[in-house]
Design a protein around this motif. Structure first.
Motif, PDB file in Angstrom:
ATOM      1  N   ALA A   9       0.823  -1.210   0.000  1.00  0.00           N
ATOM      2  CA  ALA A   9       0.000   0.000   0.000  1.00  0.00           C
ATOM      3  C   ALA A   9       0.860   1.263   0.000  1.00  0.00           C
ATOM      4  N   LEU A  10       2.164   1.081   0.114  1.00  0.00           N
ATOM      5  CA  LEU A  10       3.032   2.248   0.241  1.00  0.00           C
ATOM      6  C   LEU A  10       3.174   2.994  -1.082  1.00  0.00           C
ATOM      7  N   ILE A  11       2.747   4.254  -1.075  1.00  0.00           N
ATOM      8  CA  ILE A  11       2.906   5.087  -2.262  1.00  0.00           C
ATOM      9  C   ILE A  11       3.667   6.337  -1.858  1.00  0.00           C
ATOM     10  N   VAL A  12       4.812   6.518  -2.454  1.00  0.00           N
ATOM     11  CA  VAL A  12       5.631   7.691  -2.158  1.00  0.00           C
ATOM     12  C   VAL A  12       5.600   8.601  -3.384  1.00  0.00           C
ATOM     13  N   ALA A  13       5.130   9.832  -3.168  1.00  0.00           N
ATOM     14  CA  ALA A  13       5.011  10.799  -4.270  1.00  0.00           C
ATOM     15  C   ALA A  13       6.160  11.791  -4.186  1.00  0.00           C
ATOM     16  N   ILE A  14       6.898  11.911  -5.282  1.00  0.00           N
ATOM     17  CA  ILE A  14       8.027  12.838  -5.307  1.00  0.00           C
ATOM     18  C   ILE A  14       7.867  13.788  -6.481  1.00  0.00           C
ATOM     19  N   ASP A  15       7.707  15.076  -6.178  1.00  0.00           N
ATOM     20  CA  ASP A  15       7.562  16.075  -7.230  1.00  0.00           C
ATOM     21  C   ASP A  15       8.717  17.066  -7.158  1.00  0.00           C
ATOM     22  N   GLY A  16       8.816  17.869  -8.210  1.00  0.00           N
ATOM     23  CA  GLY A  16       9.848  18.899  -8.222  1.00  0.00           C
ATOM     24  C   GLY A  16      10.124  19.340  -9.640  1.00  0.00           C
ATOM     25  N   ASP A  36      -4.040  11.253  -1.680  1.00  0.00           N
ATOM     26  CA  ASP A  36      -4.312  10.688  -0.354  1.00  0.00           C
ATOM     27  C   ASP A  36      -3.081  10.103   0.337  1.00  0.00           C
ATOM     28  N   THR A  37      -1.970   9.979  -0.391  1.00  0.00           N
ATOM     29  CA  THR A  37      -0.818   9.400   0.297  1.00  0.00           C
ATOM     30  C   THR A  37      -0.214  10.413   1.278  1.00  0.00           C
ATOM     31  N   PRO A  38       0.163   9.964   2.455  1.00  0.00           N
ATOM     32  CA  PRO A  38       0.802  10.895   3.386  1.00  0.00           C
ATOM     33  C   PRO A  38       2.277  11.126   3.049  1.00  0.00           C
ATOM     34  N   TYR A  39       2.803  10.333   2.100  1.00  0.00           N
ATOM     35  CA  TYR A  39       4.242  10.394   1.819  1.00  0.00           C
ATOM     36  C   TYR A  39       4.500  11.242   0.583  1.00  0.00           C
ATOM     37  N   LYS A  40       4.493  12.552   0.811  1.00  0.00           N
ATOM     38  CA  LYS A  40       4.657  13.483  -0.309  1.00  0.00           C
ATOM     39  C   LYS A  40       5.928  14.301  -0.114  1.00  0.00           C
ATOM     40  N   ILE A  80      13.761   8.937   3.647  1.00  0.00           N
ATOM     41  CA  ILE A  80      13.445   7.665   4.322  1.00  0.00           C
ATOM     42  C   ILE A  80      13.078   7.931   5.790  1.00  0.00           C
ATOM     43  N   ALA A  81      13.824   8.853   6.418  1.00  0.00           N
ATOM     44  CA  ALA A  81      13.534   9.170   7.829  1.00  0.00           C
ATOM     45  C   ALA A  81      12.134   9.765   7.959  1.00  0.00           C
ATOM     46  N   GLU A  82      11.770  10.644   7.023  1.00  0.00           N
ATOM     47  CA  GLU A  82      10.443  11.283   7.096  1.00  0.00           C
ATOM     48  C   GLU A  82       9.320  10.272   6.833  1.00  0.00           C
ATOM     49  N   ILE A  83       9.600   9.291   5.956  1.00  0.00           N
ATOM     50  CA  ILE A  83       8.591   8.254   5.714  1.00  0.00           C
ATOM     51  C   ILE A  83       8.366   7.492   7.026  1.00  0.00           C
ATOM     52  N   GLY A  84       9.467   7.212   7.739  1.00  0.00           N
ATOM     53  CA  GLY A  84       9.363   6.540   9.043  1.00  0.00           C
ATOM     54  C   GLY A  84       8.527   7.353  10.021  1.00  0.00           C
ATOM     55  N   VAL A  85       8.780   8.654  10.056  1.00  0.00           N
ATOM     56  CA  VAL A  85       8.040   9.531  10.988  1.00  0.00           C
ATOM     57  C   VAL A  85       6.550   9.543  10.617  1.00  0.00           C
ATOM     58  N   ARG A  86       6.262   9.722   9.334  1.00  0.00           N
ATOM     59  CA  ARG A  86       4.855   9.821   8.916  1.00  0.00           C
ATOM     60  C   ARG A  86       4.108   8.494   9.038  1.00  0.00           C
ATOM     61  N   SER A  87       4.855   7.381   9.031  1.00  0.00           N
ATOM     62  CA  SER A  87       4.158   6.089   9.169  1.00  0.00           C
ATOM     63  C   SER A  87       4.017   5.705  10.640  1.00  0.00           C
ATOM     64  N   GLY A  88       4.555   6.590  11.504  1.00  0.00           N
ATOM     65  CA  GLY A  88       4.473   6.309  12.948  1.00  0.00           C
ATOM     66  C   GLY A  88       5.549   5.344  13.403  1.00  0.00           C
ATOM     67  N   ARG A  89       6.535   5.084  12.510  1.00  0.00           N
ATOM     68  CA  ARG A  89       7.624   4.195  12.871  1.00  0.00           C
ATOM     69  C   ARG A  89       8.951   4.902  12.653  1.00  0.00           C
ATOM     70  N   PRO A  90       9.306   5.865  13.536  1.00  0.00           N
ATOM     71  CA  PRO A  90      10.553   6.610  13.316  1.00  0.00           C
ATOM     72  C   PRO A  90      11.735   5.665  13.170  1.00  0.00           C
ATOM     73  N   SER A  91      12.596   5.933  12.158  1.00  0.00           N
ATOM     74  CA  SER A  91      13.740   5.037  11.942  1.00  0.00           C
ATOM     75  C   SER A  91      14.941   5.515  12.737  1.00  0.00           C
TER      76      SER A  91
END
Ligand code: C5P
Length: 218
Positions: free
Chosen positions: A5-12, A141-145, A207-218
């Protein structure tokens, strides 16, 4: 959270380093990397190949109706065929594709079709997708933006170092000012300025921010 279910959106903007970073993140997370720009590039290549002017919107839309797209995956990389043909890196980054892709990408019908193709990838697998509207339109809807930025000077320098002819300032202007899903910083995105950072540093940060946003800080 399941990995599928992991969707990471990267724009720029162009040459911000987002593609290199996105590929590395996908590898680290064991999910698929998809370049949405590659899809716009593939359709632009086809348009030019058919001798159609990108400014002739009606002809481009007619071609769109006759075009078959097929998204797939090979060894962690998203693949994309137009009318059964996979394009090479050289074809996708040819000078005439670089200078016309942003014009093709302003056409709402083209965007609607490619957004549907982009969403179809996520039905099968977790992914890191990079582009211009991935967090704002494709996967809102993904929190990983993430929004990866870099100064115009650094971005020009990166393109020159790659030996690619690419008027990134003109592309950025068209991409940011178009009516249909322009390049924007999604409201809830984490902005990373890569001007002074190494690829490793940007990857670690994301990667660290994905951990924070998923509630699993790395
Ligand atoms: O990312 P890349 O530089 O390959 O993208 C090429 C062009 O495709 C962009 O300049 C933009 O015009 C278009 N594009 C877009 N939306 C995306 C990805 C790319 O409009 N999600």
């Amino acid at each position: 959270m399941s990995v599928s279910a992991l969707i990471v959106a990267i724009d720029g903007p162009a040459a911000s380093g987002k593609s290199t970073v996105a590929k590395r993140i996908a590898k680290e997370l064991g999910i698929v990397f998809v370049s949405s720009g590659g899809m716009y590039r593939a359709f632009t290549w086809l348009t030019l190949e058919k001798g159609i002017s990108p400014a002739d919107t009606d002809a481009v839309i007619a071609l769109l109706g006759e075009t078959e797209f097929k998204g797939g995956e090979e060894e962690g990389l998203g693949t994309f065929a137009v009318n059964g043909r996979f394009l090479t890196r050289e074809e996708l980054s040819a000078a005439d594709v670089n200078s016309n892709v942003s014009v093709i990408a302003t056409i709402p019908e083209v965007r609607a079709r490619l957004v549907a193709e982009q969403r179809a990838y996520a039905e099968k697998t977790g992914l890191v997708m990079e582009g211009r509207d991935i967090g704002s339109v494709v996967f809102p809807d993904t929190p990983y933006k993430f929004y990866i930025d870099a100064s115009p000077e650094v971005r020009e320098q990166r393109r020159r170092a790659e030996g690619i002819t690419d008027s990134i300032a003109a592309r950025d202007k068209t991409d940011s000012s178009r009516k249909a899903s322009p390049l924007v910083v999604p409201e809830d995105a984490i902005v990373v300025d890569s001007s002074e950072l190494s690829v490793e540093e940007v990857v670690e940060r994301v990667i660290a921010e994905i951990g924070v946003r998923s509630g699993r800080p790395s």
